[in-house]
Design an enzyme around this catalytic site. Structure first.
Site, PDB file in Angstrom:
ATOM      1  N   GLU A 126       0.864  -1.186   0.000  1.00 17.86           N
ATOM      2  CA  GLU A 126       0.000   0.000   0.000  1.00 17.86           C
ATOM      3  C   GLU A 126       0.894   1.227   0.000  1.00 17.86           C
ATOM      4  O   GLU A 126       1.944   1.243   0.644  1.00 17.86           O
ATOM      5  CB  GLU A 126      -0.894   0.024   1.243  1.00 17.86           C
ATOM      6  CG  GLU A 126      -1.691   1.330   1.342  1.00 17.86           C
ATOM      7  CD  GLU A 126      -2.836   1.297   2.340  1.00 17.86           C
ATOM      8  OE1 GLU A 126      -2.786   0.490   3.279  1.00 17.86           O
ATOM      9  OE2 GLU A 126      -3.771   2.096   2.160  1.00 17.86           O
TER      10      GLU A 126
ATOM     11  N   GLU B  27     -12.179  -3.960   3.926  1.00 17.21           N
ATOM     12  CA  GLU B  27     -12.664  -3.890   5.311  1.00 17.21           C
ATOM     13  C   GLU B  27     -13.778  -2.848   5.493  1.00 17.21           C
ATOM     14  O   GLU B  27     -13.792  -2.110   6.460  1.00 17.21           O
ATOM     15  CB  GLU B  27     -11.505  -3.678   6.302  1.00 17.21           C
ATOM     16  CG  GLU B  27     -10.687  -2.413   6.094  1.00 17.21           C
ATOM     17  CD  GLU B  27      -9.675  -2.131   7.212  1.00 17.21           C
ATOM     18  OE1 GLU B  27      -8.946  -3.045   7.610  1.00 17.21           O
ATOM     19  OE2 GLU B  27      -9.640  -0.970   7.666  1.00 17.21           O
TER      20      GLU B  27
HETATM   21  O1  AHR Z   1      -2.399  -1.486   6.747  1.00 18.55           O
HETATM   22  C1  AHR Z   1      -2.762  -0.189   7.099  1.00 18.55           C
HETATM   23  C2  AHR Z   1      -4.257   0.041   7.018  1.00 18.55           C
HETATM   24  O2  AHR Z   1      -4.920  -0.789   7.936  1.00 18.55           O
HETATM   25  C3  AHR Z   1      -4.895  -0.294   5.707  1.00 18.55           C
HETATM   26  O3  AHR Z   1      -4.824   0.739   4.801  1.00 18.55           O
HETATM   27  C4  AHR Z   1      -6.321  -0.551   6.068  1.00 18.55           C
HETATM   28  O4  AHR Z   1      -6.921  -1.484   5.211  1.00 18.55           O
HETATM   29  C5  AHR Z   1      -6.247  -1.026   7.505  1.00 18.55           C
HETATM   30  O5  AHR Z   1      -7.099  -0.330   8.304  1.00 18.55           O
END
Ligand code: AHR
Length: 613
Positions: free
Chosen positions: A7, A339
């Site tokens: 990410e 999520e």
């Molecule tokens: O991994 C960091 C964050 O944690 C991600 O962006 C999210 O999906 C989760 O809340």
């Protein structure tokens, strides 16, 4: 089972994995990227040093509508320099070649020579070139700079004549990227990721995928094609995404390291923690209006066509081919949602997207979502939806304490095997007070991964989160790998992931490992997993000891077939304050053998079948 989740958080992309060395190369940093920071605008990272020249930003007749801002230099008398400080400086390595490129024009038609220099803190010129801008229209100019020193520098562009200059997309790229790719990835960082041997990579988020409000949803089409036409966007972690690292580069990286791509797209709703950012439709409960859902779903179908479509016969396959990849990427998995709150708004949109994919691409493995925790309303409702629709796989997330992981090693043992839906544990990590990564967190993850291997019939995929964090620019701790411009600093948890990734099997062998201690509190701090890799025939024994003392075990491998007596052993062990590295040696093994687990340790014993060197 073991993959990676990338990410763009903690400056993982721009200033991180993406090898571009110029910060804000396109002058598109926007005050809304980082509210409250008065220096966060089109001139961020840029400054004019010297006199009798002005530096302004204009938007008239830009290179591309997606890239509206550019720099205007009006030179009354030469001598001043437009400077860029890079991402915490520009790290050069002596002898290496760097591609400099710039979009430029001279509106009055009077040629202007630009001197381009990379200068260290003491004023030494560590690399230089020059080029002459002669076109009234936007044109790309390119040159190669060879570094004369290993140094931390900044960029200087010094016009040699009077007159107006328009400049944009000012780029400096090492030629020495991962696999030598143009517009590629930082070699050392990409290599540590490749070394995990991830079987898949999930991208671009996380929260980045579904965005902060509807306007911030990550749109894959904005991230492919010529760099100057890509649409930069605010990163919800409080900075800017240039989209130089876009879908093409993600897919290319996956292919380069033999990992399946797992793109994740918003399920028609933004992040459950959205603060709206001026988009009143896109708050926590907002969803893409129904009138726009058709177009949104088409974008998702287009992505599959872009990844897999014929280079000549399909519209999006052609776009991929024009970008330099005529062969399909062979996309098999697609994530929908991250999520999210499992509300009616979510369910309605997810179902529309799911049905559309199923109808057009029935072979696609859609990965749904069951909220941010391992329990609660979203988890329960998410699973109900998965059962109702027959979603092939769902993405579970949980960041938990060591105690939780210790006490829930049977989490998937209890899973109903008759369910159609499999699990992707897409985000997990052990969090301790202070949220540091240490050997305790790493061994807890090793222990839990042993339980996941045992449940490999249910848990098809796992990825630790987050993956990367740049020192000084970290929004989230702990992360798997920290880095700065010169160093890569894997945590102990990284070595656990790497050992699991490099020692994965495809057959789980029920283990017979006896301990000399029967206390339950002791037993739950010891884990074992034995797997076979059918390609090599190797049997891999993984043993974890989360106790501060040595523990005697007996490993019984009877029934697994003839094995060699000498095996490769890798041990990761240290005291809680240490940051140990794995140590490799060989050891004697037999059908039954005693093994003493060092205190706080993870051992991997790789045993070859008989008659093989
Ligand atoms: O991994 C960091 C964050 O944690 C991600 O962006 C999210 O999906 C989760 O809340």
């Amino acid at each position: 089972m073991l993959g990676a989740f990338f990410e763009d958080i903690n400056y993982s992309a721009d200033g991180g994995l993406y090898a571009e060395l110029i910060q804000n190369r396109d002058f598109e940093y926007d005050p809304s990227d980082r509210e409250g920071d008065k220096n966060w605008n089109s001139t961020h990272s840029w400054a004019l040093k010297g006199e009798k020249t002005t530096f302004t930003i204009d938007t008239t007749d830009p290179i591309h509508i997606n890239n509206p801002h550019y720099a205007v230099l009006n030179v009354e008398q030469p001598g001043a320099a437009l400077e860029n400080t890079g991402f915490d400086g520009i790290a050069l390595n002596t002898g290496e070649k760097y591609d400099f490129s710039i979009f430029a024009r001279v509106p009055q038609g009077k040629s202007n020579k630009l001197q381009v220099r990379l200068v260290d803190g003491k004023g030494n010129v560590c690399g230089e070139t020059s080029l002459t801008v002669s076109s009234r229209q936007w044109k790309t100019y390119k040159a190669v700079i060879i570094a004369k020193a290993t140094a931390d520098t900044h960029l200087e562009i010094i016009p040699q004549s009077v007159g107006e200059l328009n400049l944009d997309m000012i780029s400096l790229f090492p030629q020495n990227t991962f696999k030598g790719r143009k517009n590629g990835l930082r070699k050392d960082l990409a290599q540590v990721l490749a070394d995990i041997h991830p079987r898949f990579i999930r991208f671009p988020g996380g929260c980045v995928a579904h965005g902060d409000g509807l306007k911030n949803i990550y749109q894959w089409k904005n991230t492919v094609g010529p760099l100057e036409a890509r649409k930069a966007q605010r990163n919800l972690w409080g900075y800017h995404q240039s989209m130089g690292l876009g879908y093409f580069e993600y897919f290319q990286f996956c292919e380069d390291i033999g990992a399946e791509p797992l793109p994740v797209l918003a399920a028609g709703v933004p992040c459950q923690n959205s603060a709206c950012h001026g988009d009143l439709r896109g708050g926590q409960q907002g969803g893409i209006p129904m009138s726009e859902m058709g177009a949104y779903i088409q974008d998702i179908l287009d992505l599959i066509e872009w990844a897999n479509g014929d280079a000549k016969k399909t519209k999006w396959g052609k776009v991929r081919a024009e970008a330099g990849h005529p062969k399909p990427f062979n996309l098999k998995y697609i994530g929908i949602g991250n999520e999210d709150l499992i509300t009616d708004i979510f369910e309605e949109r997810f179902t529309m997207i799911f049905n559309a994919i199923k109808e057009k691409y029935p072979e696609m493995i859609v990965v749904g979502t069951v909220g941010p925790f391992n329990e609660g309303t979203d988890y329960v409702e998410g699973w109900k939806l998965a059962d109702k629709l027959g979603i092939p796989m769902v993405d579970e997330h949980y960041y938990q304490t060591p105690g939780w992981f210790l006490n829930n090693q049977d989490f998937y043992d209890k899973y109903d095997r008759s369910k159609k839906t499999k699990v992707y544990l897409g985000e997990y990590a052990t969090h301790i007070p202070g949220r540091k990564a240490n050997i305790e967190t790493a061994l807890t993850e090793a222990l839990y991964l042993a339980a996941l291997e045992r449940n490999g019939d249910v848990v098809h995929m796992t990825s630790y989160a987050p993956l990367l964090a740049k020192e000084g620019h970290t929004q989230w701790n702990p992360d798997l790998i920290y880095f700065n411009n010169r160093e890569v600093k894997p945590t102990t948890g990284y070595y656990v992931q790497k050992l699991y990734g490099q020692n994965a099997g495809n057959e789980y062998l029920p283990s017979k490992i006896t301990l000399d201690n029967r206390d339950d509190q002791v037993r739950k701090r010891i884990a074992a997993s034995i797997v076979r890799d059918s390609a090599s025939g190797d049997v891999i024994v993984k043993l974890v000891n989360l106790l501060p003392v040595e523990v005697n075990t007996n490993v019984d491998l009877s029934g697994i077939g003839a094995i060699q007596s000498s095996a490769k052993r890798t041990v990761l062990t240290g005291k809680p304050a240490d940051t140990p590295l794995p140590v490799e040696d060989t050891m004697e093994v037999a059908e039954k053998f005693d093994y003493q687990l060092p205190a706080y340790s993870f051992t991997v014993i790789r045993i070859k079948k008989a008659n093989e060197k």
